[in-house]
Design an enzyme around this catalytic site. Structure first.
Site, mmCIF file in Angstrom:
data_model
loop_
_atom_site.group_PDB
_atom_site.id
_atom_site.type_symbol
_atom_site.label_atom_id
_atom_site.label_comp_id
_atom_site.label_asym_id
_atom_site.label_seq_id
_atom_site.Cartn_x
_atom_site.Cartn_y
_atom_site.Cartn_z
ATOM 1 C CE LYS A 199 -3.466 2.310 2.635
ATOM 2 N NZ LYS A 199 -4.378 2.150 3.540
ATOM 3 N NE ARG A 221 -3.947 8.011 6.037
ATOM 4 C CZ ARG A 221 -4.216 8.044 6.298
ATOM 5 N NH1 ARG A 221 -4.414 7.742 8.131
ATOM 6 N NH2 ARG A 221 -5.894 8.034 6.790
ATOM 7 C CD GLU A 237 6.419 -3.725 3.957
ATOM 8 O OE1 GLU A 237 6.023 -4.595 4.551
ATOM 9 O OE2 GLU A 237 6.221 -3.222 4.810
ATOM 10 C CE LYS A 252 -6.306 2.070 -0.632
ATOM 11 N NZ LYS A 252 -6.916 2.154 0.302
ATOM 12 C CE1 TYR A 317 -15.585 3.097 -2.612
ATOM 13 C CE2 TYR A 317 -13.423 3.801 -3.830
ATOM 14 C CZ TYR A 317 -14.014 3.292 -2.753
ATOM 15 O OH TYR A 317 -13.192 3.359 -1.628
HETATM 16 ZN ZN LIG Z 1 -6.068 3.257 8.050
#
Ligand SMILES: [Zn+2]
Length: 328
Positions: A199, A221, A237, A252, A317
């Protein structure tokens, strides 16, 4: 007339010929619908930055899951918005938390629908980070192991509520192993883990923050999500998460990361998922609303590209529309 042995156009002459040699076919089973359930509302509320995408109330969520199943979808992924947030994300692992209640309601109504739950703390933390934080003067730290303990509790509570697949999206180190071990020790050895294995810290998540109400109140983040410049690190990862017990690995965002999707699929041969994220969605919706492109054609082309690159599972979506557009 030229003497050509190879004329690739021969196989493009008609729709039937093109269908015959088509390498990638979309199917409703490829798609997973993200659903947002909020404890703060009594009826659905459209998300401003994501036209046509809603937060649903606890009273509505099972019907919405049923609607997804009726459309031909096999799976949904749930994100919860609690009434209250705190510094320990206690709503994330409460037995009567929003996701736990929603899972019970969904499984009671549509037991055959694969119910995946997002496991993260950001929606439940007053500061909006995905983990437990400590402030040191000007610096803040997201504490890894303390966070993993809370993620484990969250995963267990989702499994106890009836979730089929647990999907940790936080990017803490070692959380897959810790969650796998705890699930197994508690009689949930059949509950699968979909790990957000690669991610990236991406600009394409902003509309999601309206949807999940998880914008960080300070900092960003980048100490836990990955640097988007790194592909080798992404493979490391993913390898770690597989070693720790991930059943499905997810990349992602989606479209800007097709190279990662391809390499993950080729290197590991594991079920590979991709999340076509809110910013990718919003960008296309905006262009379509301006008449700059044909929404359906563009969406199908992108989804085909994701599958062609190696994604077997696509979180999007557009899942409802795609179930209709790709019905065999
Ligand atoms: Zn989170």
């Amino acid at each position: 007339m030229r003497k050509l042995i190879h004329r690739p156009r021969r196989l493009r002459r008609s729709p039937a010929l093109r269908n015959l040699v088509r390498e990638t076919q979309l199917h409703p089973h490829d798609f997973v619908l993200p659903l947002f359930v909020s404890e703060k509302i009594d009826r659905r509320r459209e998300i401003a930055s994501m036209p046509g995408v809603y937060q649903f109330s606890l009273g509505e969520i099972a019907d919405e899951a049923q609607r997804a199943q009726d459309a031909g979808l096999q799976a949904i992924i749930l994100f919860g918005i609690p009434r209250e947030k705190d510094e320990q994300a206690s709503g994330a692992y409460a037995e009567a938390g929003v996701v736990q209640k929603a899972v019970r309601a969904i499984k009671a109504k549509c037991s055959g629908l694969v119910t995946i739950t997002d496991v993260c703390l950001c929606e439940y933390m007053s500061h909006g980070h995905c983990g437990v934080t400590r402030i040191d003067g000007d610096h803040f730290h997201v504490l890894n192991d303390e966070t993993v303990d809370l993620l484990v509790r969250t995963a267990l509570s989702h499994a106890a509520a009836g979730a089929d697949v647990i999907a940790p999206s936080d990017m803490m180190d070692g959380r897959i192993g810790a969650i796998r071990e705890a699930l197994d020790e508690n009689g949930f050895d059949q509950i699968a883990i979909l790990s957000y294995a690669a991610k990236f810290a991406s600009a394409f998540y902003s509309p999601f923050r309206d949807a999940a109400e998880n914008a960080p109140q300070f900092g960003d983040r980048r100490t836990y999500q990955m640097d988007y410049a790194n592909a080798e690190e992404a493979l490391r990862e993913v390898a770690l998460d597989i070693e720790e017990g991930a059943d499905i690995v997810l990349v992602k965002p989606a479209l800007p990361y097709l190279d990662i999707v391809r390499r993950v699929r080729e290197c590991f041969g594991k079920p590979t998922a991709v999340y076509h994220v809110s910013g990718e969605f919003a960008m296309l919706k905006a262009a379509a609303a301006k008449g700059l492109l044909d929404e359906r054609a563009a969406v199908i082309e992108i989804m085909t590209a994701l599958k062609r690159a190696g994604a077997q599972i696509i979180l999007t979506y557009w899942a409802h529309e795609l179930a209709q557009w790709t019905r065999p």
